[in-house]
Design an enzyme around this catalytic site. Structure first.
Site, PDB file in Angstrom:
ATOM      1  NE  ARG A  63      -3.903   2.054   2.327  1.00 34.91           N
ATOM      2  CZ  ARG A  63      -4.161   2.797   3.404  1.00 34.91           C
ATOM      3  NH1 ARG A  63      -3.558   2.535   4.550  1.00 34.91           N
ATOM      4  NH2 ARG A  63      -5.026   3.791   3.328  1.00 34.91           N
ATOM      5  CG  HIS A 192      -8.277  -3.699  -1.342  1.00 35.17           C
ATOM      6  ND1 HIS A 192      -9.273  -2.829  -1.708  1.00 35.17           N
ATOM      7  CD2 HIS A 192      -7.194  -2.922  -1.048  1.00 35.17           C
ATOM      8  CE1 HIS A 192      -8.811  -1.583  -1.651  1.00 35.17           C
ATOM      9  NE2 HIS A 192      -7.556  -1.613  -1.260  1.00 35.17           N
TER      10      HIS A 192
HETATM   11  C1  HEM Z   1      -9.213   1.499  -6.064  1.00 31.75           C
HETATM   12  C2  HEM Z   1      -8.947   2.432  -5.200  1.00 31.75           C
HETATM   13  C3  HEM Z   1      -8.540   2.116  -3.799  1.00 31.75           C
HETATM   14  C4  HEM Z   1      -9.168   2.518  -2.675  1.00 31.75           C
HETATM   15  C5  HEM Z   1     -10.419   3.389  -2.591  1.00 31.75           C
HETATM   16  C6  HEM Z   1      -8.453   1.957  -1.552  1.00 31.75           C
HETATM   17  C7  HEM Z   1      -8.784   2.171  -0.241  1.00 31.75           C
HETATM   18  C8  HEM Z   1      -8.182   1.545   0.840  1.00 31.75           C
HETATM   19  C9  HEM Z   1      -8.551   1.741   2.217  1.00 31.75           C
HETATM   20  C10 HEM Z   1      -9.637   2.671   2.721  1.00 31.75           C
HETATM   21  C11 HEM Z   1      -7.775   0.919   2.972  1.00 31.75           C
HETATM   22  C12 HEM Z   1      -7.835   0.710   4.479  1.00 31.75           C
HETATM   23  C13 HEM Z   1      -7.083   1.750   5.277  1.00 31.75           C
HETATM   24  C14 HEM Z   1      -7.367   1.555   6.750  1.00 31.75           C
HETATM   25  O1  HEM Z   1      -8.497   1.780   7.144  1.00 31.75           O
HETATM   26  O2  HEM Z   1      -6.452   1.145   7.495  1.00 31.75           O
HETATM   27  C15 HEM Z   1      -6.917   0.211   2.060  1.00 31.75           C
HETATM   28  C16 HEM Z   1      -5.995  -0.727   2.442  1.00 31.75           C
HETATM   29  C17 HEM Z   1      -5.136  -1.336   1.583  1.00 31.75           C
HETATM   30  N1  HEM Z   1      -4.985  -1.052   0.239  1.00 31.75           N
HETATM   31 FE1  HEM Z   1      -6.242   0.011  -0.908  1.00 31.75          FE
HETATM   32  N2  HEM Z   1      -7.406   1.239  -2.026  1.00 31.75           N
HETATM   33  C18 HEM Z   1      -7.399   1.312  -3.384  1.00 31.75           C
HETATM   34  C19 HEM Z   1      -6.467   0.760  -4.228  1.00 31.75           C
HETATM   35  C20 HEM Z   1      -5.369   0.055  -3.809  1.00 31.75           C
HETATM   36  C21 HEM Z   1      -4.259  -0.308  -4.648  1.00 31.75           C
HETATM   37  C22 HEM Z   1      -4.108   0.104  -6.107  1.00 31.75           C
HETATM   38  C23 HEM Z   1      -3.398  -1.011  -3.878  1.00 31.75           C
HETATM   39  C24 HEM Z   1      -2.069  -1.620  -4.246  1.00 31.75           C
HETATM   40  C25 HEM Z   1      -1.731  -1.978  -5.455  1.00 31.75           C
HETATM   41  C26 HEM Z   1      -3.994  -1.108  -2.568  1.00 31.75           C
HETATM   42  C27 HEM Z   1      -3.464  -1.816  -1.521  1.00 31.75           C
HETATM   43  C28 HEM Z   1      -3.994  -1.838  -0.245  1.00 31.75           C
HETATM   44  C29 HEM Z   1      -3.504  -2.709   0.801  1.00 31.75           C
HETATM   45  C30 HEM Z   1      -2.447  -3.779   0.652  1.00 31.75           C
HETATM   46  C31 HEM Z   1      -4.210  -2.382   1.973  1.00 31.75           C
HETATM   47  C32 HEM Z   1      -4.040  -2.993   3.364  1.00 31.75           C
HETATM   48  C33 HEM Z   1      -3.044  -2.180   4.157  1.00 31.75           C
HETATM   49  C34 HEM Z   1      -2.811  -2.709   5.582  1.00 31.75           C
HETATM   50  O3  HEM Z   1      -2.918  -3.911   5.814  1.00 31.75           O
HETATM   51  O4  HEM Z   1      -2.502  -1.881   6.462  1.00 31.75           O
HETATM   52  N3  HEM Z   1      -5.167  -0.425  -2.561  1.00 31.75           N
HETATM   53  N4  HEM Z   1      -7.166   0.620   0.774  1.00 31.75           N
END
Ligand code: HEM
Ligand code: NAG
Ligand code: NAG
Length: 329
Positions: A63, A192
């Site tokens: 992320r 995700h």
């Molecule tokens: C499509 C649009 C996207 C939205 C709206 C979005 C939104 C989010 C949100 C709200 C979280 C949770 C944050 C939290 O509450 O701790 C999250 C976590 C995460 N996102 Fe996305 N995301 C998007 C695209 C992506 C992309 C493109 C990647 C990587 C290529 C990604 C990888 C991750 C990962 C791995 C997590 C987990 C992080 C953790 O475990 O702390 N996301 N994302």
């Protein structure tokens, strides 16, 4: 010399010059082959230690790279700390949940010891994101290198990140502004499959979907049984006490089960659920959710990550090679 040949000679000399100039500004897999030949081995060895000690860091590291690339391009701006007069990206609102900064510094320190002033933080983060996916049992892809580090990071610019409550038009527009299309959107959302989220990222779907601010104001696109379950982990609009997995049951494994959750209307964020509202993204979700096309998803993910890793990169003599990733030289 016949005119025709003269013309073509001139043409080929000038197109060679164009090619050379372009090559200078292009990322290359073998960029460090002379300057720091062991760069990938060093990153991999450290990542193996980091992930075996804390498997849940794979998601946060992936992320971090995404947040880096979507604000000012992949220039490690997300890693800079705030300074006296300047609030940096990592301290903006979406910051509360970014993790993994210490791991990046650790890997960077190893690289500084082996090859001082050579490997950019932007490249380190890109390699770490790839290795995080590999170590979570996802695909391997060759990472092109040669990014340089930016010198600016501004909290005010993080509005350019996609919001969790974004619908397809909103998300598609943000992706398009980074040269990424609808396919990249549905493929990269597959990230995700890893990681966890805090309640404020989806609480509006449980308690305030239409602004009525009540326990009955639930997003109808969310499976109602699942909504009830989520309410145990997310007790109010501001509850920060517990985390939820976006891909429950396999949040440390990079696989296609995220798409099976989305298809069952159990995607955690509104953005995940939105993938069912557009024909292109819905078809892809449904296809990968069958479990029969895991290889295809792995290939697509590798391709889209390579595209994302090219967004707005600094090359040549732009930017700098930071010594420490949290501070400019
Ligand atoms: C499509 C649009 C996207 C939205 C709206 C979005 C939104 C989010 C949100 C709200 C979280 C949770 C944050 C939290 O509450 O701790 C999250 C976590 C995460 N996102 Fe996305 N995301 C998007 C695209 C992506 C992309 C493109 C990647 C990587 C290529 C990604 C990888 C991750 C990962 C791995 C997590 C987990 C992080 C953790 O475990 O702390 N996301 N994302
Ligand atoms: C960012 O997170 C820190 C805690 O890590 C917090 O003190 C700060 O207020 C946050 N900034 C914003 C703008 O949310
Ligand atoms: C509930 O949603 C409305 C409309 O989106 C918003 O204005 C309001 O601030 C939200 N309430 C809370 C407590 O977040």
């Amino acid at each position: 010399m016949p005119t025709i040949m003269k013309c073509c000679l001139v043409l080929s000399v000038s197109s060679l010059a164009v090619l050379l100039a372009a090559a200078d500004h292009q990322l290359r897999v073998d960029y460090y082959s002379k300057k720091c030949p062991n760069v990938e081995v060093i990153v991999r060895e450290e990542m193996e230690k980091i992930i075996s000690a804390a498997p849940s860091l794979a998601g946060p590291l992936l992320r971090l790279h995404f947040h880096d690339c979507f604000v000012r391009g992949c220039d490690a701006s997300v890693l800079l700390s705030s300074t006296g007069g300047n609030m940096a990206e990592r301290d903006a609102n979406p910051n509360k949940s970014l993790r993994g900064f210490g791991s990046v510094e650790r890997v960077k320190a190893k690289l500084e010891a082996a090859c001082p002033n050579t490997v950019s933080c932007a490249d380190v983060l890109t390699l770490m994101a790839r290795d995080a996916v590999v170590l979570a049992k996802g695909p391997f892809w060759p990472v092109t290198l040669g990014r340089r580090d930016g010198r600016v990071s501004s909290a005010a610019e993080t509005y350019q990140l996609p919001p969790a409550n974004g619908d397809i038009p909103v998300l598609a527009k943000i992706f398009a502004s980074n040269g990424l299309d609808l396919k990249d959107l549905v493929v990269l959302s597959g990230a995700h499959t890893l990681g966890t989220a805090h309640c404020p990222s989806y609480a509006d779907r449980l308690y305030n979907f239409t602004g009525k601010n009540s326990a009955a104001d639930v997003d109808p696109s969310l499976d109602s049984e699942y909504a009830d379950k989520l309410k145990n982990k997310c007790r109010s609009l501001t509850d920060m006490s517990m985390i939820s997995e976006m891909d429950p049951g396999s949040y440390k494994t990079f696989d296609t089960s995220y798409y099976r959750h989305v298809v069952k209307r159990r995607g955690l964020f509104y953005s995940d659920a939105s993938l069912l509202t557009d024909a292109t993204t819905r078809d892809y979700v449904q296809r990968i959710a069958t479990g029969k096309f895991d290889d295809e998803f792995f290939r697509d993910f590798s391709e889209s990550m390579t595209k994302m890793g090219n967004v707005g990169v600094l090359t040549g003599d732009e930017g700098e090679i930071r010594k420490k990733c949290y501070v400019i030289n």
